[in-house]
Design a protein around this motif. Sequence first.
Motif, PDB file in Angstrom:
ATOM      1  N   ASP A  66      15.371  15.147  -1.442  1.00  0.00           N
ATOM      2  CA  ASP A  66      14.174  14.317  -1.268  1.00  0.00           C
ATOM      3  C   ASP A  66      13.363  14.273  -2.557  1.00  0.00           C
ATOM      4  OD1 ASP A  66      12.426  12.672   0.084  1.00  0.00           O
ATOM      5  OD2 ASP A  66      11.428  14.277   1.203  1.00  0.00           O
TER       6      ASP A  66
ATOM      7  N   TYR B 138      18.277   9.001   0.302  1.00  0.00           N
ATOM      8  CA  TYR B 138      18.910   8.507  -0.938  1.00  0.00           C
ATOM      9  C   TYR B 138      20.408   8.801  -0.950  1.00  0.00           C
ATOM     10  CZ  TYR B 138      14.145   7.782  -2.319  1.00  0.00           C
ATOM     11  OH  TYR B 138      12.855   7.334  -2.349  1.00  0.00           O
TER      12      TYR B 138
ATOM     13  N   LEU C  77       2.506   3.585  -5.303  1.00  0.00           N
ATOM     14  CA  LEU C  77       2.597   2.796  -6.529  1.00  0.00           C
ATOM     15  C   LEU C  77       1.456   1.796  -6.654  1.00  0.00           C
ATOM     16  CD1 LEU C  77       6.367   1.917  -6.118  1.00  0.00           C
ATOM     17  CD2 LEU C  77       5.461   3.304  -7.982  1.00  0.00           C
TER      18      LEU C  77
ATOM     19  N   VAL D  40      10.370  14.987  -4.922  1.00  0.00           N
ATOM     20  CA  VAL D  40       9.458  16.109  -5.110  1.00  0.00           C
ATOM     21  C   VAL D  40       8.470  15.734  -6.211  1.00  0.00           C
ATOM     22  CG1 VAL D  40       9.266  18.568  -5.679  1.00  0.00           C
ATOM     23  CG2 VAL D  40      11.339  17.712  -4.560  1.00  0.00           C
TER      24      VAL D  40
ATOM     25  N   GLY E 128       9.587   2.366  -7.912  1.00  0.00           N
ATOM     26  CA  GLY E 128      10.034   3.635  -8.462  1.00  0.00           C
ATOM     27  C   GLY E 128      11.500   3.451  -8.880  1.00  0.00           C
TER      28      GLY E 128
ATOM     29  N   THR F 121       5.264  20.159  -0.465  1.00  0.00           N
ATOM     30  CA  THR F 121       5.891  19.780   0.815  1.00  0.00           C
ATOM     31  C   THR F 121       7.092  20.688   1.094  1.00  0.00           C
ATOM     32  OG1 THR F 121       5.198  17.503   0.480  1.00  0.00           O
ATOM     33  CG2 THR F 121       6.927  17.857   2.105  1.00  0.00           C
TER      34      THR F 121
ATOM     35  N   ASN G  47      13.801   5.445  -8.613  1.00  0.00           N
ATOM     36  CA  ASN G  47      14.641   5.958  -7.518  1.00  0.00           C
ATOM     37  C   ASN G  47      15.009   4.841  -6.543  1.00  0.00           C
ATOM     38  OD1 ASN G  47      11.710   6.286  -7.195  1.00  0.00           O
ATOM     39  ND2 ASN G  47      12.140   7.021  -5.148  1.00  0.00           N
ATOM     40  N   VAL G  48      14.036   3.997  -6.224  1.00  0.00           N
ATOM     41  CA  VAL G  48      14.286   2.892  -5.292  1.00  0.00           C
ATOM     42  C   VAL G  48      15.187   1.842  -5.948  1.00  0.00           C
ATOM     43  CG1 VAL G  48      13.148   0.945  -4.111  1.00  0.00           C
ATOM     44  CG2 VAL G  48      12.227   3.255  -3.894  1.00  0.00           C
TER      45      VAL G  48
ATOM     46  N   ARG H 183       6.688  -4.075   1.001  1.00  0.00           N
ATOM     47  CA  ARG H 183       7.149  -2.687   1.070  1.00  0.00           C
ATOM     48  C   ARG H 183       7.993  -2.445  -0.169  1.00  0.00           C
ATOM     49  NH1 ARG H 183       8.773  -0.029   6.085  1.00  0.00           N
ATOM     50  NH2 ARG H 183       9.060   1.605   4.538  1.00  0.00           N
ATOM     51  N   ASP H 184       7.907  -1.259  -0.734  1.00  0.00           N
ATOM     52  CA  ASP H 184       8.623  -1.021  -1.992  1.00  0.00           C
ATOM     53  C   ASP H 184      10.138  -1.191  -1.859  1.00  0.00           C
ATOM     54  OD1 ASP H 184       9.103   1.325  -0.579  1.00  0.00           O
ATOM     55  OD2 ASP H 184       8.785   2.642  -2.307  1.00  0.00           O
TER      56      ASP H 184
ATOM     57  N   GLU I 229      12.269  16.598   5.175  1.00  0.00           N
ATOM     58  CA  GLU I 229      12.101  18.042   4.938  1.00  0.00           C
ATOM     59  C   GLU I 229      12.201  18.903   6.194  1.00  0.00           C
ATOM     60  OE1 GLU I 229       9.878  15.662   3.951  1.00  0.00           O
ATOM     61  OE2 GLU I 229       8.384  15.892   5.534  1.00  0.00           O
TER      62      GLU I 229
ATOM     63  N   LYS J  56       5.475   9.459 -11.644  1.00  0.00           N
ATOM     64  CA  LYS J  56       6.628  10.287 -12.029  1.00  0.00           C
ATOM     65  C   LYS J  56       6.967  11.263 -10.910  1.00  0.00           C
ATOM     66  CE  LYS J  56       6.594   9.976 -16.964  1.00  0.00           C
ATOM     67  NZ  LYS J  56       6.155  10.475 -18.228  1.00  0.00           N
ATOM     68  N   CYS J  57       8.224  11.431 -10.649  1.00  0.00           N
ATOM     69  CA  CYS J  57       8.662  12.376  -9.623  1.00  0.00           C
ATOM     70  C   CYS J  57      10.139  12.680  -9.863  1.00  0.00           C
ATOM     71  CB  CYS J  57       8.448  11.800  -8.228  1.00  0.00           C
ATOM     72  SG  CYS J  57       9.292  10.246  -7.933  1.00  0.00           S
TER      73      CYS J  57
ATOM     74  N   SER K  13       0.858  -1.180   0.000  1.00  0.00           N
ATOM     75  CA  SER K  13       0.000   0.000   0.000  1.00  0.00           C
ATOM     76  C   SER K  13       0.892   1.228   0.000  1.00  0.00           C
ATOM     77  CB  SER K  13      -0.951  -0.006   1.192  1.00  0.00           C
ATOM     78  OG  SER K  13      -0.293   0.428   2.334  1.00  0.00           O
TER      79      SER K  13
ATOM     80  N   SER L 190       4.678  17.690  -6.526  1.00  0.00           N
ATOM     81  CA  SER L 190       4.080  19.009  -6.796  1.00  0.00           C
ATOM     82  C   SER L 190       4.967  20.143  -6.267  1.00  0.00           C
ATOM     83  CB  SER L 190       2.709  19.102  -6.134  1.00  0.00           C
ATOM     84  OG  SER L 190       2.863  19.088  -4.725  1.00  0.00           O
ATOM     85  N   GLY L 191       5.782  19.851  -5.270  1.00  0.00           N
ATOM     86  CA  GLY L 191       6.614  20.881  -4.651  1.00  0.00           C
ATOM     87  C   GLY L 191       5.996  21.477  -3.398  1.00  0.00           C
TER      88      GLY L 191
END
Length: 291
Positions: A163, A125, A20, A165, A76, A170, A78-79, A57-58, A150, A97-98, A17, A167-168
């Motif tokens: 980190d 990361y 993704l 991002v 993702g 956060t 990134n992961v 978990r991803d 953050e 997408k991020c 959950s 929408s930006g």
Amino acid sequence: MSDIKESQVLRIAVQKSGRLSEDSFRLFKECGIKFESGTGKLKTLSSNFPAEFLFLRDDDIPGYVEDGVADIGIVGENVYTESNRKVEISHRLGFSKCRLSIAIPRNIEYKGIQDLQGKSFATSYPRILGNFLKEMGIKGEIHEISGSVEIAPSIGLADAVCDIVSSGSTLLSNGLKEVEVIYRSEAVLISHKKLSKAKNKVLEKLLFRIEAVQKAQNHKYILLNAPNEKLNDIISLIPGMKSPTVVPLAQEGWSSVHSVLEENDFWENIEAIRAAGAQGILVVPIEKMIY
Ligand code: PRT
Ligand code: ZN
């Protein structure tokens, strides 16, 4: 699926959950693969495709795929990169997408990357950030933390953060500004390096379906009415997969033209299509598309 041997069942790791999950589950549904999700189970067999789904978990997925506990998985990018596991990207999925970015307190002036020299960074990361800083010739101190990255500058833990991002918002609500995008990510399908022949066959079948779904998402079915003397002009604007279907209307001198076109081409050509005399234009979604 009781007549299928376990060695021919593709084990697919998906996020239990999280961000993704919904898109992953939707993709399998659009591929016509049925399975029960959200029942609290750790794994479940598909009722109509030789696949077993593992809900994880991803962060654990690349390792499970490397070890062969799962044959393929969705994570993702990134992961995938951060994990540094020996798995292959079989397909890019286009969702979730991020970007991974460096951000600093809004009130601190930023003229360029050299302003990061000697700074400290909080991130989940460390590998991707470490590689980026090295490539850029920046010496910095990396603090690996697993969540709420953050808030690090405001509590004095680090000068900057690195980190994810989207929408930006956060960053904004934590008084930070994005200064460098260091990595762009989307969901990817990763696979074990040495899949058996039987499992590879199932994977190919799955990829064929995924591609048909993805193509359909980028294309639209278009229907329009055209005066017969303008048919050639209009057909040249919407050539379709092979060529458009043209059928006569009940009203003499007119035809109905059916074709397929890319969504972007539609917006670029719509004025020309109308100028050529087309009327009653309908654009409808396509569910699956196979060339
Ligand atoms: O529980 P589990 O470990 O499985 O999940 P998770 O909490 O580690 O991951 P999850 O579900 O948050 O994200 C899964 C994947 O989605 C990530 O690895 C990314 O590839 C992708 N993704 C897409 C995102 C975002 N968008 C995203 N916005 N992952 C995280 N975020 C977070 C980010 O960390 C930050 O806190 O959202 C915040 C920023 O969002 P904006 O919109 O305010 O900029
Ligand atoms: Zn995670």
